[in-house]
Design a protein around this motif. Structure first.
Motif, short mmCIF file in Angstrom:
data_model
loop_
_atom_site.label_atom_id
_atom_site.label_comp_id
_atom_site.label_asym_id
_atom_site.label_seq_id
_atom_site.Cartn_x
_atom_site.Cartn_y
_atom_site.Cartn_z
N CYS A 84 3.39 3.68 10.24
CA CYS A 84 2.64 3.93 9.02
C CYS A 84 1.22 3.59 9.30
O CYS A 84 0.32 3.32 8.30
CB CYS A 84 2.99 2.54 8.18
N GLY A 85 0.59 3.90 10.38
CA GLY A 85 -0.88 3.59 10.55
C GLY A 85 -1.54 4.60 9.75
O GLY A 85 -1.67 5.98 9.46
N LEU A 86 -2.78 4.07 9.17
CA LEU A 86 -3.60 4.55 8.26
C LEU A 86 -4.97 4.07 8.07
O LEU A 86 -5.16 2.73 8.35
CB LEU A 86 -3.20 4.37 6.60
N PHE A 98 2.56 11.09 4.37
CA PHE A 98 2.38 9.87 5.36
C PHE A 98 3.49 9.42 6.14
O PHE A 98 4.57 9.57 5.53
CB PHE A 98 1.62 8.95 4.32
N ASP A 99 3.33 8.90 7.21
CA ASP A 99 4.34 8.28 7.90
C ASP A 99 4.94 6.93 7.41
O ASP A 99 3.97 6.04 7.02
CB ASP A 99 3.98 8.13 9.34
N ALA A 119 -0.21 -0.93 7.67
CA ALA A 119 -0.36 -0.60 6.45
C ALA A 119 0.85 -0.90 5.36
O ALA A 119 0.68 -1.04 4.18
CB ALA A 119 -0.54 0.96 6.39
N CYS A 120 1.88 -0.95 5.96
CA CYS A 120 3.27 -1.19 4.85
C CYS A 120 3.35 -2.34 4.72
O CYS A 120 3.84 -2.89 3.74
CB CYS A 120 4.54 -0.78 5.90
N PHE A 170 0.75 -1.25 0.08
CA PHE A 170 0.08 -0.10 0.07
C PHE A 170 0.81 1.38 0.01
O PHE A 170 0.79 2.22 -0.64
CB PHE A 170 -0.95 0.11 1.20
N LEU A 171 1.97 1.07 0.50
CA LEU A 171 2.84 2.56 0.83
C LEU A 171 3.65 2.58 -0.45
O LEU A 171 3.69 3.63 -0.87
CB LEU A 171 3.78 2.50 1.93
#
Length: 244
Positions: free
Chosen positions: A66-68, A54-55, A83-84, A33-34
């Motif tokens: 990477c929280g989304l 984004f982190d 998320a990563c 996703f990242l």
């Protein structure tokens, strides 16, 4: 794949913010996703547009950066992944994907999908540690620990502090995070010395920082990428009651 992205764009914590729609073609199912967001940002930079903030850090599901909020769920539709680690193969050609930051008063938005999670650092600073004298490593078997307790402490200790539990909770509670940190030490003899002070300090700081109360819905456990168990919250409650 060709996908449509609805991404939350917000300049800073004082900005109202809004969703912006992007059409993205040529997305590989082998991307994470990242990596897909990197691909989007490359296109935006070429177009002289502001890339999406984004982190991320390790991109190995360890650091918790990477929280989304993806399609209404922390870290997306796959269970037990950050998320990563989320693969684009779980989406289909033509899908619309909505991406938001964590929503919590204790996690103010810095920009776009980046939130300030320093409140978690403050929780650790008031009690998420053991005060010991440093020096040579002690003999491994000097203090016997029951195998069951060691395993439970390890299971609690794998919490990466991503904040998915807060994002999943309707009250934006940090109870699962705090309970994991308290359990990690409460189950070991080294942590018993400061057990009362730790439980009191971390609960009081959690309330001070604006996290909500736990209502035992279990959404935190369901969405935790490291699958931290709800039983840790029960242990935290016991530790807190014993502290007075």
């Amino acid at each position: 794949m060709n996908i449509t992205l609805k991404i939350w764009r917000q300049k800073n914590k004082d900005d109202k913010g809004q969703f912006v729609t992007y059409k993205l073609d040529g997305v590989s199912t082998e991307m994470t996703f990242l990596e897909m967001l990197d691909y989007l940002n490359e296109k935006l930079i070429i177009e002289d547009a502001d890339p999406v903030a984004f982190d991320s850090d390790c991109r190995e599901g360890i650091c918790g950066m990477c929280g989304l909020y993806i399609n209404g769920r922390p870290n997306g539709p796959q269970e037990g992944v950050t998320a990563c680690q989320l693969s684009m193969s779980v989406f289909k050609d033509g899908d619309t994907i909505t991406v938001e930051p964590w929503r919590s008063r204790a996690f103010p938005v810095i920009k776009d999908l980046v939130v300030d999670r320093s409140s978690f650092d403050q929780l650790i600073q008031v009690g998420g540690y053991i005060s010991v004298n440093t020096g040579a490593a002690p003999e491994a078997n000097a203090i016997p620990v029951k195998k069951e307790n060691a395993e439970r402490a390890f299971e609690a200790g794998i919490c990466i502090g991503c904040g998915a539990c807060v994002a999943a909770c309707k009250n934006a509670s940090a109870m699962l995070f705090v309970s994991a940190k308290v359990s990690q030490f409460a189950l070991l003899p080294q942590g018993r010395v400061e057990a009362k002070e730790r439980a009191r300090a971390m609960i009081e700081k959690m309330d001070e920082l604006g996290f909500g109360n736990c209502s035992n819905t279990g959404s935190c456990e369901a969405e935790c990428p490291k699958q931290i168990r709800l039983t840790n919250i029960a242990r935290l409650n016991r530790e807190y009651y014993k502290a007075y």
